[in-house]
Every structure is written in C-alpha cells, then in structure tokens.
Design a protein around this motif. Structure first.
Motif, PDB file in Angstrom:
ATOM      1  N   PRO A   1     -23.999 -42.485 -79.119  1.00  0.00           N
ATOM      2  CA  PRO A   1     -24.807 -42.327 -77.905  1.00  0.00           C
ATOM      3  C   PRO A   1     -24.066 -42.401 -76.379  1.00  0.00           C
ATOM      4  O   PRO A   1     -24.657 -41.991 -75.643  1.00  0.00           O
ATOM      5  N   GLU A   2     -23.075 -43.159 -76.694  1.00  0.00           N
ATOM      6  CA  GLU A   2     -22.595 -43.163 -75.328  1.00  0.00           C
ATOM      7  C   GLU A   2     -22.014 -42.007 -74.634  1.00  0.00           C
ATOM      8  O   GLU A   2     -22.284 -41.967 -73.477  1.00  0.00           O
ATOM      9  N   GLU A   3     -21.540 -41.340 -75.369  1.00  0.00           N
ATOM     10  CA  GLU A   3     -20.944 -39.834 -74.694  1.00  0.00           C
ATOM     11  C   GLU A   3     -22.255 -39.124 -74.173  1.00  0.00           C
ATOM     12  O   GLU A   3     -21.987 -38.523 -73.204  1.00  0.00           O
ATOM     13  N   GLU A   4     -23.241 -39.037 -75.196  1.00  0.00           N
ATOM     14  CA  GLU A   4     -24.586 -38.467 -74.316  1.00  0.00           C
ATOM     15  C   GLU A   4     -25.096 -38.907 -72.758  1.00  0.00           C
ATOM     16  O   GLU A   4     -24.956 -38.528 -71.930  1.00  0.00           O
ATOM     17  N   ALA A   5     -24.766 -40.085 -73.105  1.00  0.00           N
ATOM     18  CA  ALA A   5     -25.284 -41.163 -71.816  1.00  0.00           C
ATOM     19  C   ALA A   5     -24.355 -40.711 -70.887  1.00  0.00           C
ATOM     20  O   ALA A   5     -24.883 -40.411 -69.528  1.00  0.00           O
ATOM     21  N   THR A   6     -23.211 -40.577 -71.064  1.00  0.00           N
ATOM     22  CA  THR A   6     -22.022 -40.458 -69.813  1.00  0.00           C
ATOM     23  C   THR A   6     -22.546 -39.055 -69.125  1.00  0.00           C
ATOM     24  O   THR A   6     -22.624 -39.060 -67.793  1.00  0.00           O
ATOM     25  N   VAL A   7     -22.800 -38.082 -69.965  1.00  0.00           N
ATOM     26  CA  VAL A   7     -23.227 -36.922 -69.403  1.00  0.00           C
ATOM     27  C   VAL A   7     -24.444 -36.695 -68.546  1.00  0.00           C
ATOM     28  O   VAL A   7     -24.567 -36.526 -67.514  1.00  0.00           O
ATOM     29  N   ARG A   8     -25.346 -37.492 -69.087  1.00  0.00           N
ATOM     30  CA  ARG A   8     -26.806 -37.513 -68.534  1.00  0.00           C
ATOM     31  C   ARG A   8     -26.584 -38.344 -67.098  1.00  0.00           C
ATOM     32  O   ARG A   8     -27.000 -37.874 -66.040  1.00  0.00           O
ATOM     33  N   THR A   9     -25.576 -39.474 -67.220  1.00  0.00           N
ATOM     34  CA  THR A   9     -25.452 -40.129 -65.991  1.00  0.00           C
ATOM     35  C   THR A   9     -24.578 -39.349 -64.849  1.00  0.00           C
ATOM     36  O   THR A   9     -25.228 -39.379 -63.573  1.00  0.00           O
ATOM     37  N   LEU A  10     -23.896 -38.364 -65.378  1.00  0.00           N
ATOM     38  CA  LEU A  10     -23.208 -37.472 -64.374  1.00  0.00           C
ATOM     39  C   LEU A  10     -24.100 -36.334 -64.009  1.00  0.00           C
ATOM     40  O   LEU A  10     -23.700 -35.628 -63.281  1.00  0.00           O
ATOM     41  N   GLY A  11     -25.538 -36.424 -64.362  1.00  0.00           N
ATOM     42  CA  GLY A  11     -26.289 -35.407 -63.885  1.00  0.00           C
ATOM     43  C   GLY A  11     -26.410 -34.016 -64.781  1.00  0.00           C
ATOM     44  O   GLY A  11     -26.944 -33.215 -64.503  1.00  0.00           O
ATOM     45  N   GLY A  12     -25.708 -34.221 -66.128  1.00  0.00           N
ATOM     46  CA  GLY A  12     -25.996 -33.059 -67.060  1.00  0.00           C
ATOM     47  C   GLY A  12     -27.435 -32.960 -67.674  1.00  0.00           C
ATOM     48  O   GLY A  12     -27.975 -34.055 -67.888  1.00  0.00           O
ATOM     49  N   ASN A  13     -27.682 -31.550 -68.111  1.00  0.00           N
ATOM     50  CA  ASN A  13     -28.912 -31.571 -68.870  1.00  0.00           C
ATOM     51  C   ASN A  13     -28.507 -31.613 -70.218  1.00  0.00           C
ATOM     52  O   ASN A  13     -27.294 -31.464 -70.755  1.00  0.00           O
TER      53      ASN A  13
END
Lengths: 426, 290
Positions: free
Chosen positions: B180-192
């Motif tokens: 889940p961390e990987e997804e969280a990283t992308v989201r934090t960086l503004g990714g959809n």
C-alpha cells in the motif's frame, strides 16, 4: 516394399539405432527377421484347421475396432468374447480406435520395422482397405482357409470380390452388410420426399429442416454419392471404372443442385454438421426433421434408448440406396494369427451372424448366403423382426445400388468445399 | 577447472532426464514433421513443392486468417477481462472460497467446455429453450445468438471462459506483492488512479501479461478440440485443417498437413521471440534507469 517406405524405414531404424545405441541393431537384421516371421506365419495356412484351433487355444486376441456404438461394443464384449472363451479358450480384448488411427499405427510400425505388433484383428472396408492393401499393412490372403467362409459365403457374388472397387483377393473376410437410408420423424413429416427433385421442393417449402453432414464425413460423402447417382445415372456408375469425363459433363448439374438446396438448409447452409453424430444430435433435439446414414436398422436402438422419437421411420429415395459390406482383416505384424483366424471364423458362424442381426443387439445384416444355411437357420432368419423403422427386405433389395469407384468420392471431397460451401456463402 | 566443480555440474545432471525426454520426444517429432513436409510423398526426394502448393491454396490462407483472428481476439479479451477482475476483486480472492469459484472453469477439459457451450447456447440449447418458454422468440430457430457462425463466437467464448481464470492465476501473486505504501507515495505526489496503475502496477504486470499472452496465443492457435467441436465447415482453423488432411483416406495430402503444422510452429516461435525481445529491451531500460 515401395521405395518411400524403404527409405523411411531405413532412416527410422537409423535414428532409432542412434537413440538406443545399446540395442545395436542394423537394417539387415530387421529384414532377415521380417522374412523369417513371414515364413512362419504364412505356413499356418498349410496346416489343418484342427492344428490352428490347437495353436489358438489359451491365446489372447486383440481386436481393434471403431468403438463409437454401445450396441456393437456390447455384442463383442458380452456375447462374442464369452463364446470364444468357452469354445476355444481364447481371450478376446476389444480396443476402441478409429480405423484411420489404426492404419496410422500400423504404418508407423511398418516404417520402424516392428514385427511383433499389438493388433490381431481389425474392422475395415472401402478406402481404408485400399490404403492398407496398397501399403502392405495386411497379413495375407486367408479367407479360403476359414471353414465358415467356405461353407456359407457365396464367393461368386461380385460384392464378395470387390470392396469399393478394390479387389479383395482374400485379404479380408466379410462381416456385415449395410444400406444407406434416410430417417424422418413421421409425426412431423407426413410424406417424405421420394426423389432428389422432391427433396429440393421439400426444403424450399420447409426451410431449415434438412441438412447433411459435410463431405469429409463418411455419411456426408454417402449422401453426395447418391446425388451423383441421381445426376449421372445408374448405368454409367454401378460397377463401372472411374471416368472423369462423366464428371466434367455433369458437374454443373451436380453443384447446381447442391447450391439450389443450400440457402434452404439448416442455418441457411452457412455451416454443415461435421459428423453424423452432430446431425443425429440436431435430429434428436428436433432442430432438423431428417437424419440419414449407412445401416438400414440404425434407428431401432436409438429409438429404444429414447434418443430418437418413437415415430422415427426410414425411407429411400429414387434412384436408390447405396449398400456396402464391411470386413475383418489381420495386420501384417499380428503375433497371434491362429487366434485371429479362429476369431474371424467364429464371427462368420451362422449363430454369431444371426445374433448380430437382432435389432436390440446391432441390427447389422448378414453376409452369409441364406440359401447355403441349414433350414433351421433359414427359419430363424425369417423370424427376426427388424423393427418398425426398418424397411422390408424386398424394398431394400429393390433399391440396392453398389458403391461406386472410390475416385468419385475423392472428387466430391476435393471440390465440395469450393463449389458449394464457399461459392454459396460468399 | 570450473567445469569439474560438482556444484556446477549438479543442476545439469539433475535436468538431464527431462532434457533427454523432451529432446527426443519433441525433437524427434518435430524432425519427422519437417522431414515429411519436405519430402515427395511417392519417391521420398527432397522438395519444397508442398509449401508452394500450400501457399497457393485459398483454403490455407482463409484458415490462417481465421486462426489468427480467433487466437488474437480470445487472448486479448482473456487478458483484459482477467486483469480487470484481478484488480477489482483481488481482496475477495484472499478468501479461499472465491478463489476456488473463479478457478472452477480450469477443472474442465477444453472439449467439455466446448460441449457445455453447445448445451447452453446452441439453437436447441437450454438458453434458447428458456427464451422460447418465456415467449421471447416465436420459434426455437429464431434464437438470435449463433455459436457456430463466421464470427466463431462459440470458439472465442469458450476460450475466454477457460482462460480468464488462468490469467487471474498468473496475475494474483503479483497483486498480492504490491504494498500500500507505493500507492500512497503516488497519491501524495498528486497522482490519480491511472498514475497509480501506470507507475506502480504496470512495470511488474507487463512481463507477466506478455508471458501469459504468449502461452494463451500459442495454445489457441494450435489446439484442436474446441474448433473441431464448435468450428464451421469453411474455413476451418489450422489444426483442424491439418488433422483433416492427415487422416484423409488419400494419404498424399499428409506432407501438406505437416507443412501446416510447421508454419503454425514458426508463427508461434516468431511471436514468442518478438515479445521476449520487447520485454528484454524494457528490462534493460529499467536497469539503466531510463
């Protein structure tokens, strides 16, 4: 041996030697072996029948045959096998396999020089017999050696000398006889068509209710051969040699007729059932109102087991109905030729032939000459009720047509796809 | 010398029996097929006449196009549906019950699957009878869905039903590795969601999808049972055409049958090499950090 077989046999043996170098065999050894075994096995035909019986006693016979019919399988397993066990102490094992695959196996064994094959008796006829004979896959000329063949078969009859135009020369013994009939549901069809012209009218009035198996199928090419008889004429085809100019003359009529039928067939002729069992399935589901096939008595058991409606009846159309014989033979590398001879002789006995004719067993017609049978058997033969769906013996006899030269079948198979299926559907 | 190091030789020795079996059985079979397709049937002389004859045959080209169409469309559809189901339902697949349910079609042999399709979807099948029963069609023959048609819907449908569980089987372990961390990283960086899929999932999925795709494509292109049950009279798929020529009463078409199989094998090899090349290039890009 023909050249190609010799080359491939040698290359095969060479590869095998490479693979299993420990065995260390050479082509010469193989050929010597082959000669030896041929000498010993053919000498059986010079000894007395009693000696052969003695030799066969206690042996095992492997019968390779098409296994797609439960009734036939039961007949072999539950009637023939126990009888052979009891009378001759022979153990009969039935192996279900399509004849083309059996011949393929024999051909491979021939190439590899395998002289102790696993097959003792095969069920064969027509083009497959021609193939087997031409490729030296059969053991030899043995029918005259069989007591029952000598006593009960009318050897002079042309159907005992030619199998689909190939001379038999004693290399296979007759086992049964069938005729091509059409089946229909009399509850839904009042008056089945009486000729091919009638059939064309019928499908136009009742689109989607008729079709036939594709040309590659045995029963499908059987249907098409009837069309050939209808368009070219009986005199030009029955018992005559292949004549390509006849086909040139009549090809427009033949393909024209089939193309006339096509748009009115099941699924508008876009596709055809690929086997007879597919057509039988469509018929049993009521999708089509007709099915067909070799063996005039085949509907009986299918009615009895509930697959076909009880109102199923059979009919033949002008110009007639093609009939043929099917045979038993012995492969070149059978290891138990004595047992095979005794088994085939037993299958030709009046008892076995009568049993086979009973509709609940198989319903397959006898190859024995009725006039040569003892009176008691003649009586029994007359008493057998073949069932309501089977036409009378007279009707069948009157419409009987011989198989035509196999070249005609090859011609139909080659062009049917392009002349009918492709041309009509594009 | 390193060669004599027992630890180096051991894997080779362990593999030897299976290599011998595969080498001899498959190798000998392929060699026989090649030899038969290049030899004149009557005389045994080497020749290319059968390939020339084959390439001139309309029936061969029609079969080739049909086979490619069926293999490509059923492979792509299975991959897409499998990927979609795995993504959406991965949480449920942790539960053994759901996993077994979705893998159920894998238990059936292909020809059984083909007969099931006939039983349910043909003109006289169960579905059609239901339509008739409820009065949605006036006659059984009016049933709109046709499994044996020029579009080969029945064959493609059978393959999809059979292969989607296989795709899920191949993809599920990958999805279960994602943290889940990987997804969280992308989201934090503004990714959809698309960015999440593209950057975290796709790089690991791609090679497996290619590999699964090749397996499915090769199988579908060369398998016999399903098209032999559900195929139409013309054109036939390559394996059915080859079988027919091989088992004909006239044995002179056998080299042609072998030539068809050799060409099928070449197509599969070509596509396999092509896709290995593509994935290999990607791997090198990733390794170089580009």
């Amino acid at each position: 041996m023909s050249r190609i077989q010799e080359i491939s046999a040698k290359s095969c043996v060479a590869v095998l030697c490479l693979l299993f170098f420990l065995v260390g065999c050479s082509t010469d050894d193989k050929e010597e072996l082959e000669e030896q075994s041929e000498n010993t096995s053919e000498s059986i035909l010079n000894q007395s029948w009693e000696d052969t019986l003695a030799e066969a006693e206690g042996s095992e016979v492997h019968f390779y045959m098409w296994g797609g019919d439960e009734g036939i399988n039961h007949y072999i397993d539950d009637w023939v096998a126990p009888r052979l066990q009891e009378r001759y102490n022979i153990t009969l094992t039935r192996h279900p396999m399509d004849i083309t695959e059996i011949l393929q196996k024999l051909q491979t064994e021939k190439r590899a020089g395998k002289e102790d094959g696993s097959i003792d008796v095969v069920w064969i006829n027509g083009e497959n017999f021609k193939n087997a004979k031409e490729n030296d896959l059969l053991w030899g000329s043995f029918t005259d050696y069989l007591p029952n063949y000598q006593q009960y078969v009318n050897k002079e009859n042309s159907e005992q000398q030619y199998d689909f135009g190939t001379t038999i020369e004693g290399m296979e013994a007759p086992w049964g006889k069938v005729q091509y009939v059409f089946l229909y549901d009399s509850a839904k069809v009042e008056e089945p068509p009486a000729s091919f012209a009638d059939l064309a009218e019928w499908v136009k009035k009742n689109p989607g209710t008729f079709t036939y198996p594709e040309a590659q199928d045995f029963s499908g090419s059987g249907f098409l051969k009837h069309v050939l008889y209808d368009k070219i004429g009986i005199e030009a085809l029955d018992g005559k040699e292949y004549n390509p100019s006849l086909l040139q003359q009549h090809s427009d009529e033949i393909w024209g007729y089939l193309n006339e039928l096509q748009p009115h067939l099941w699924r508008e002729g876009e596709t055809y059932p690929s086997t007879l069992s597919d057509l039988d399935h469509l018929y049993s589901q009521g999708e089509v109102l007709f099915t067909m096939g070799y063996n005039e008595g085949r509907a009986e058991r299918l009615i009895a087991d509930g697959t076909f409606p009880e109102t199923t009846r059979s009919f033949v159309m002008e110009p007639g109905s093609i009939g043929n014989l099917h045979f038993l033979s012995i492969p070149f590398n059978s290891t138990n030729t004595a047992g095979a001879l005794v088994t085939i002789n037993e299958l030709l006995s009046p008892e076995a032939q009568l049993k086979k004719l009973e509709p609940s067993v198989w319903g397959d017609n006898t190859v024995l000459d009725i006039n040569k049978l003892p009176d008691s058997y003649q009586e029994k033969l007359k008493d057998i009720e073949r069932g309501e769906s089977v036409l009378s013996a007279d009707e069948l006899q009157d419409s009987f047509l011989n198989e035509m030269d196999p070249e005609y079948t090859e011609w139909i198979k080659e062009y049917w796809i392009s002349e009918v299926v492709q041309s009509g559907n594009n | 010398m390193k060669w004599f190091n027992p630890e180096t030789i051991k894997p080779w020795l362990l593999l030897l029996p299976s290599v011998i079996v595969i080498g001899f059985l498959v190798g000998y079979g392929v060699w026989e097929a090649i030899a038969e397709s290049f030899r004149e049937w009557e005389t045994g002389k080497w020749t290319v006449q059968y390939y020339e004859e084959l390439l001139m045959k309309e029936a061969f080209w029609d079969s080739l196009f049909l086979s490619m169409y069926i293999a490509i469309s059923s492979t792509l559809a299975s991959l897409l549906i499998g990927l979609f189901l795995t993504r959406v339902l991965q949480r449920y697949f942790m539960n053994y019950r759901w996993k077994s349910l979705v893998w159920l079609p894998m238990l059936f042999p292909h020809f059984v699957a083909a007969y099931l399709i006939i039983l349910f979807l043909s003109e006289s099948g169960i579905l059609s009878s239901l339509f008739y029963h409820f009065g949605w069609v006036n006659e059984i023959a009016d049933f709109p869905f046709s499994i044996q048609s020029q579009h080969s819907a029945g064959i493609i449908f059978t393959y999809i039903w059979k292969e989607v569980p296989f795709v899920i089987l191949m993809l599920l372990p990958i999805y279960q590795q994602f943290s889940p961390e990987e997804e969280a990283t992308v989201r934090t960086l503004g990714g959809n969601s698309w960015d999440v899929f593209k950057t975290t999932e796709w790089p690991s999925l791609f090679p497996v999808l290619i590999e699964t795709g090749i397996i499915l494509f090769a199988f579908t292109l060369a398998a016999f049972e399903v098209p032999s049950v559900l195929g139409i009279t013309y054109p036939k798929m390559l394996p059915v055409l080859s079988y027919q020529w091989f088992f004909e009463n006239d044995w002179s078409n056998r080299p042609l049958a072998m030539a068809v199989m050799i060409i099928t094998t070449l197509i599969i090899l070509f596509i396999a090499f092509l896709s290995f090349w593509v994935t290999q290039r990607r791997r090198m890009h990733i390794a170089r950090g580009r």
